[in-house]
Design a protein around this motif. Structure first.
Motif, short mmCIF file in Angstrom:
data_model
loop_
_atom_site.label_atom_id
_atom_site.label_comp_id
_atom_site.label_asym_id
_atom_site.label_seq_id
_atom_site.Cartn_x
_atom_site.Cartn_y
_atom_site.Cartn_z
N ASP A 122 4.61 -29.45 24.15
CA ASP A 122 5.02 -28.48 24.81
C ASP A 122 6.27 -29.01 23.28
O ASP A 122 6.72 -30.28 23.60
CB ASP A 122 5.78 -29.06 25.88
N ASN A 173 10.18 -29.07 21.41
CA ASN A 173 11.49 -28.75 21.02
C ASN A 173 11.74 -29.24 19.35
O ASN A 173 10.75 -29.81 19.30
CB ASN A 173 11.92 -29.91 21.92
N SER A 220 13.60 -20.18 21.75
CA SER A 220 12.80 -19.48 21.85
C SER A 220 12.92 -18.07 22.55
O SER A 220 12.02 -17.74 21.82
CB SER A 220 12.08 -20.45 23.64
N THR A 249 8.63 -21.63 29.79
CA THR A 249 9.44 -23.07 28.91
C THR A 249 8.89 -24.14 29.04
O THR A 249 8.03 -24.55 28.34
CB THR A 249 10.52 -23.16 30.35
N ARG A 250 8.32 -25.04 29.86
CA ARG A 250 7.58 -26.30 29.92
C ARG A 250 7.80 -26.66 31.23
O ARG A 250 8.38 -26.17 32.49
CB ARG A 250 8.48 -27.41 29.04
N CYS A 298 5.98 -32.23 31.26
CA CYS A 298 7.02 -31.62 29.80
C CYS A 298 8.08 -32.08 29.99
O CYS A 298 8.75 -32.66 28.79
CB CYS A 298 6.51 -30.93 29.46
N HIS A 299 8.78 -31.56 30.82
CA HIS A 299 10.29 -31.64 30.75
C HIS A 299 11.05 -32.71 30.52
O HIS A 299 11.48 -33.47 30.13
CB HIS A 299 10.73 -31.28 31.30
N ASP A 336 14.16 -24.68 25.90
CA ASP A 336 12.66 -24.06 25.81
C ASP A 336 12.33 -24.40 24.59
O ASP A 336 11.95 -24.44 23.66
CB ASP A 336 13.12 -22.36 26.42
N THR A 337 10.47 -24.52 24.90
CA THR A 337 9.47 -24.92 24.01
C THR A 337 9.01 -23.79 23.74
O THR A 337 8.73 -22.66 24.00
CB THR A 337 8.56 -25.71 25.40
N ASN A 392 5.14 -23.66 23.28
CA ASN A 392 3.81 -24.22 23.79
C ASN A 392 2.44 -23.58 23.07
O ASN A 392 1.75 -22.48 23.15
CB ASN A 392 3.99 -23.21 25.22
N CYS A 406 1.45 -31.96 27.15
CA CYS A 406 1.26 -31.56 29.37
C CYS A 406 0.40 -32.53 30.04
O CYS A 406 -0.47 -32.85 29.56
CB CYS A 406 0.99 -30.48 29.54
#
Ligand code: ZN
Length: 255
Positions: A73, A75, A89, A142-143, A161-162, A181-182, A184, A226
């Motif tokens: 993930d 950013n 994203s 998202t993650r 992941c967050h 929001d990632t 992926n 992840c």
């Protein structure tokens, strides 16, 4: 009586603005120049953790799988203005598609809305779109996070992941609110045709697979390995440790 509606064929909403369409030749030249340059950074994101690094405009980042199938993930922030300008994203999804393909770009938030990076190589591009509409490298989800984990299982946890991304960005003075929001990567996802629900499949990525992107501005990048590993086990169920692997990051700088 059930209401009926007139049928219209779909119209692409944002038929790529000129800046969203890159010259493949120019991209390949930028890629070759970076790969022939210097290895500016090499790091491992250990399994079930995240790492942060910076890139200069023009640098190429390769993320690969050194041991086994694993999703990541990602950013992005503007290195000079990380609290204000970060990866968007949702608009990236509208400009390109739910799943990014080579030569798509990663866009920043308002009021900037400009390319932060360009996706230039994908060892998995032959996967395409499968029979269920599944594809790789989405900007649709998202993650994973511990808040939804608690809603599903009722249990408290720190290990998503967050939370990994949140812990990793502290080093740069950023906090949970800056994690967004990632992208992926290596993840295989889609939406079911009958109910339009988000689905995952085990990642088809294997040891040695990689993606590459080029920075279009000076960037701060965070990447999480992840805790769902290759995402072959549904969220909420126990994921054995042997299902999780590290990610390798290399940054090549043109001379
Ligand atoms: Zn995750």
């Amino acid at each position: 009586m059930k209401r009926t509606f007139e049928y219209f064929p779909p119209t692409i909403c944002y038929d790529k603005p000129a800046v969203a369409v890159v010259s493949k030749e120019e991209c390949d030249t930028r890629r070759a120049r970076a790969l022939q340059g210097t290895l500016a950074l090499e790091l491992i994101v250990p399994k079930k953790s995240a790492k942060v690094w910076s890139m200069q405009r023009g640098d190429l980042c390769r993320v690969s799988l050194p041991e086994g199938s694993q999703v990541g993930d990602l950013n992005l922030w503007n290195l000079e203005n990380p609290r204000k300008e970060r990866f968007f994203s949702g608009k990236t999804r509208q400009i390109h598609s739910t799943h990014l393909k080579t030569y798509d770009r990663l866009w920043s938030c308002f009021p900037y809305l400009r390319p932060m990076a360009t996706f230039v190589k994908d060892s998995l591009e032959d996967y395409g779109i499968d029979r269920d509409g599944g594809s790789l490298h989405d900007v649709a989800g998202t993650r994973c996070d511990d808040y939804i984990y608690k809603l599903i299982t009722g249990e408290d946890r720190v290990g998503s992941c967050h939370s990994y991304l949140t812990a990793a960005v502290k080093e740069y003075g950023l906090s949970e609110e800056d994690v967004h929001d990632t992208w992926n990567i290596f993840m295989c996802t889609g939406f079911t045709r009958d109910t339009q629900q988000y689905f995952c499949k085990p990642s088809p990525a294997r040891k040695g697979d990689f993606i590459e992107f080029i920075a279009d501005m000076n960037l701060l990048v965070a990447l999480s390995a992840c805790p769902q590993g290759d995402v072959s086990i549904q969220v909420g169920q126990k994921v054995p440790d042997e299902k999780c692997f590290p990610l390798k990051v290399e940054v090549f700088r043109p001379n």
